[in-house]
Design an enzyme around this catalytic site. Structure first.
Site, PDB file in Angstrom:
ATOM      1  N   ARG A   1       0.832  -1.219   0.000  1.00  0.00           N
ATOM      2  CA  ARG A   1       0.000   0.000   0.000  1.00  0.00           C
ATOM      3  C   ARG A   1       0.861   1.260   0.000  1.00  0.00           C
ATOM      4  NH1 ARG A   1      -2.949  -2.947   3.801  1.00  0.00           N
ATOM      5  NH2 ARG A   1      -2.395  -1.574   5.550  1.00  0.00           N
TER       6      ARG A   1
ATOM      7  N   ASN B   1      -5.602 -17.988  13.718  1.00  0.00           N
ATOM      8  CA  ASN B   1      -5.172 -19.002  14.698  1.00  0.00           C
ATOM      9  C   ASN B   1      -5.948 -18.910  16.010  1.00  0.00           C
ATOM     10  OD1 ASN B   1      -3.810 -16.647  15.137  1.00  0.00           O
ATOM     11  ND2 ASN B   1      -1.757 -17.541  15.113  1.00  0.00           N
ATOM     12  N   CYS B   2      -6.500 -17.738  16.331  1.00  0.00           N
ATOM     13  CA  CYS B   2      -7.290 -17.617  17.569  1.00  0.00           C
ATOM     14  C   CYS B   2      -8.626 -18.356  17.455  1.00  0.00           C
ATOM     15  CB  CYS B   2      -7.537 -16.146  17.911  1.00  0.00           C
ATOM     16  SG  CYS B   2      -5.992 -15.242  18.138  1.00  0.00           S
TER      17      CYS B   2
ATOM     18  N   TYR C   1      14.432  -6.464  10.420  1.00  0.00           N
ATOM     19  CA  TYR C   1      13.373  -6.110  11.368  1.00  0.00           C
ATOM     20  C   TYR C   1      12.738  -7.403  11.883  1.00  0.00           C
ATOM     21  CZ  TYR C   1      13.661  -1.341   9.495  1.00  0.00           C
ATOM     22  OH  TYR C   1      14.095  -0.084   9.126  1.00  0.00           O
TER      23      TYR C   1
ATOM     24  N   ASP D   1       5.249 -12.813  17.813  1.00  0.00           N
ATOM     25  CA  ASP D   1       5.519 -13.629  19.007  1.00  0.00           C
ATOM     26  C   ASP D   1       7.010 -13.913  19.218  1.00  0.00           C
ATOM     27  OD1 ASP D   1       2.817 -13.655  19.069  1.00  0.00           O
ATOM     28  OD2 ASP D   1       2.559 -15.817  18.820  1.00  0.00           O
TER      29      ASP D   1
ATOM     30  N   LYS E   1     -24.151   5.230  36.662  1.00  0.00           N
ATOM     31  CA  LYS E   1     -22.736   5.210  37.058  1.00  0.00           C
ATOM     32  C   LYS E   1     -22.166   3.918  36.493  1.00  0.00           C
ATOM     33  CE  LYS E   1     -22.764   5.910  41.671  1.00  0.00           C
ATOM     34  NZ  LYS E   1     -23.688   6.729  42.446  1.00  0.00           N
TER      35      LYS E   1
END
Length: 644
Positions: free
Chosen positions: A23, A43-44, A280, A284, A435
């Site tokens: 991009r 993967n979650c 770079y 994880d 509240k």
């Protein structure tokens, strides 16, 4: 001149970086090298596909290789493994896993996003275990799901009580499997503290999950059909899920001579550059800065990995964007409950020797008079001097996510606990209270800052009482029948002003109630009248989450008072009046009365001895009768009991 970028590893960090690079620049050559065959998958969501909440496997594939190649003009090489990096020559040695060909590819900039792999310790009998699984990717998921589908296992053992372990336990239970969780620590879910995790321990047991804490796996026997624990216990199982944590995939970085952190994560600066400026690393595999304390840590979460991928891509293209560190905001579904946390917990702050203050509140997820309100246990950790927010944890059936997200945003915005009281949050009865729970947490914390409230914590209570401390329970008598702190003296809040003469001024008085609110009101009455007073933070509800796992679950209204739900009109078969008699006479008369009834008939008992409030429910439960209703009419306590 056009740049050439190689990205090693897809999924959250790598795939995000590739899309961002394109991009920003149309003429950069982008090569994405991925060992597996999927470059972008959810993967979650994997445990929920195994549990069949997500039924369509293709929905797990966020982006296909062809789709991503065409849309972003990428050179994607799946089933290709990066074997080594030569930072001097700026080359990567790659092996094509399909035909075995090994070749070199040059780069101008390189991004490492290999992720982390499940920790598999050398447990005796591991290699012979035919039914041991770990969960990291789509092939792992297929293996587990195919095994469950084809073998119909009856029992499963989950080793490790972290996010994946708990999510797998729930999804295996959904498939009709009997699950045992084994966890080395004294609690599941490391991001939260012990008393919060205790709420989840109770809930797991309610869902028939067997929970074994402070115990590890010594070995596997009988080809994995038997799991032998550190204390010698053995458990029979049809399958085992190993989820004791992850290790950063750091071999490439290590052999390339890149600097690693203490825990093996790749060391990066604030621009996500490694010790080599052209390389770079994200996700994880990297060591991150803890946003709260500024210390180095490892926090494997998808949100930060995505953000890092985008920032690294920007910086490769000449920007100077800083990664601000990871807050560790996380959330999980545990059957009917949601658990979420942000920032630092007590364990971390203790380890770093940072002094802090804690409050617990138990508000409803929305206005109590609108149907469906569920209690939230909300914990806020902060600096007593400055009001800086260190972290928060919450558990409840509803409304947990938005409260933790608001507090996470407040932390990033540098707001204090006092600022929480001034947040203007959306309110209508189906969604919140006038509240909001976040405002309420701010009020309680501000009271501590201003010195209007002093508290003691759940783990300090027993020692104080044992050493002769005076603890007053200011709830109504009926609430005590559901459980109370041993050694507490009962003075209901509404009687407190008339009974001040009974209390000593020369010692500190400790006050407890259901959730902490009436305790605060009582402590103000006492303080203004010249008493030294401290409130039990979070009241009976926080205390009993740890010490009263067999306690009846009860609901509280917006004032923190117990809602004793009145049942529909009860048809009474006989009335026994034992007013004026003391225990055990009421129960003796009750037993005679019940003996004259048929099964399913109801007896109404009138008592004036308050001891019955504690004894009678326990007796009814043990005898197998049902206590339908309890009511107080001035001095007379009425019980309605149905014969078993």
């Amino acid at each position: 001149m056009a740049q050439k970028v190689i990205i090693i590893g897809g999924v959250a960090g790598g795939a995000t970086a590739a899309a961002r690079l394109r991009r920003v620049s149309e003429d950069t050559e982008i090569i994405l090298v991925e060992r597996g065959e999927h470059i972008s998958f959810a993967n979650c969501g994997l445990p929920y596909y195994i549990g069949e909440t997500i039924k369509d496997r293709s929905k797990l594939l966020v982006q296909t290789v062809k789709g991503m190649k065409d849309r972003f003009n990428l050179d994607i090489r799946i089933l290709s493994e990066a074997l080594s990096i030569n930072p001097e020559n700026k080359t990567v040695t790659i092996k094509n896993l399909q035909n075995g060909e090994v070749y070199e590819e040059s780069y101008d900039k390189l991004l490492l996003s290999p992720g982390a792999r499940p920790i598999v310790p050398a447990i005796p009998g591991l290699n012979e275990n035919q039914t041991l699984f770990t969960l990291r990717n789509i092939p792992d998921t297929d293996k587990i799901k195919n095994y469950v589908d084809s073998h119909n296992p009856k029992k499963a053992v989950v080793i490790g009580g972290g996010f994946i372990g708990i999510e797998m336990a729930e999804n295996l239970v959904d498939r009709g499997i009997e699950v045992t969780i084994i966890e080395m620590a004294n609690q599941i879910m490391a991001p939260i503290d012990f008393e919060m995790a205790s709420i989840l321990h109770t809930h797991l047991k309610e869902k028939s999950v067997k929970l074994i804490l402070e115990n590890g796996v010594e070995s596997f026997a009988d080809n994995g059909k038997k799991v032998i624990l550190s204390d010698g216990t053995d458990i029979e199982t049809d399958m085992t899920i190993l989820s004791i944590g992850v290790r950063p995939e750091n071999e490439l970085a290590k052999t390339a001579g890149l600097k690693l952190g203490e825990r093996g994560g790749i060391a990066v600066n604030e621009f996500l550059q490694t010790s080599n400026g052209d390389i770079y690393a994200v996700g994880d595999t990297v060591e991150v800065v803890d946003y709260i304390s500024g210390t180095k840590t490892m926090i494997p979460l998808a949100g930060p990995a995505n953000r890092q991928g985008r920032i690294a891509a920007n910086n490769m293209m000449g920007k100077k964007e800083k990664y601000q560190g990871t807050l560790g905001t996380s959330i999980a579904k545990v059957f009917d409950l949601t658990v979420a946390a942000t920032g630092n917990n007590e364990k971390i702050l203790k380890r770093l020797s940072i002094s802090y203050e804690v409050i617990h509140i138990h508000p409803s997820s929305h206005a109590g008079y609108y149907p469906g309100a569920a209690p939230i246990a909300l914990k806020l950790i902060f600096d007593k001097e400055t009001g800086k927010i260190f972290g928060a944890q919450a558990i409840g059936a509803d409304g947990v996510d938005k409260r933790i997200d608001v507090i996470a945003t407040a932390i990033k915005g540098g707001l204090t606990v006092e600022d929480l009281t001034n947040l203007e949050l959306s309110y209508a009865p189906p969604y919140s209270s006038a509240k909001d729970p976040v405002n309420m947490a701010g009020y309680v914390a501000s009271n501590i800052l201003e010195g209007a409230l002093e508290t003691i914590q759940w783990h300090e209570v027993d020692k104080i009482v044992a050493e002769g401390g005076l603890l007053i329970d200011v709830r109504e008598a009926m609430e005590r029948e559901f459980g109370f702190i041993e050694g507490s003296i009962h003075i209901p809040l509404n009687e407190l002003r008339d009974r001040l003469k009974e209390l000593p001024k020369e010692q500190t008085i400790y006050v407890s109630c259901q959730v902490g609110l009436r305790g605060y009101l009582a402590s103000r009455i006492l303080k203004i009248n010249g008493f030294q007073v401290k409130n039990v933070d979070g009241g009976w509800k926080t205390y009993s989450s740890v010490y009263g796992s067999n306690i009846v679950e009860i609901k509280t209204n917006d004032l923190g008072e117990t809602d004793i739900e009145s049942t529909k009109e009860i048809k009474v078969d006989t009335i026994v009046d034992v007013t004026g008699l003391t225990c055990p006479m009421p129960i003796i008369k009750l037993k005679k009365g019940i003996e004259s009834l048929d099964s399913g008939q109801v007896i109404e008992l009138h008592v004036t001895d308050r001891g019955a409030l504690k004894d009678l429910p326990a007796w009814s439960k043990n005898a197998g009768h049902t206590l339908l209703k309890t009511e107080q009419d001035e001095k007379v306590i009425k019980f309605w009991i149905e014969k078993k």
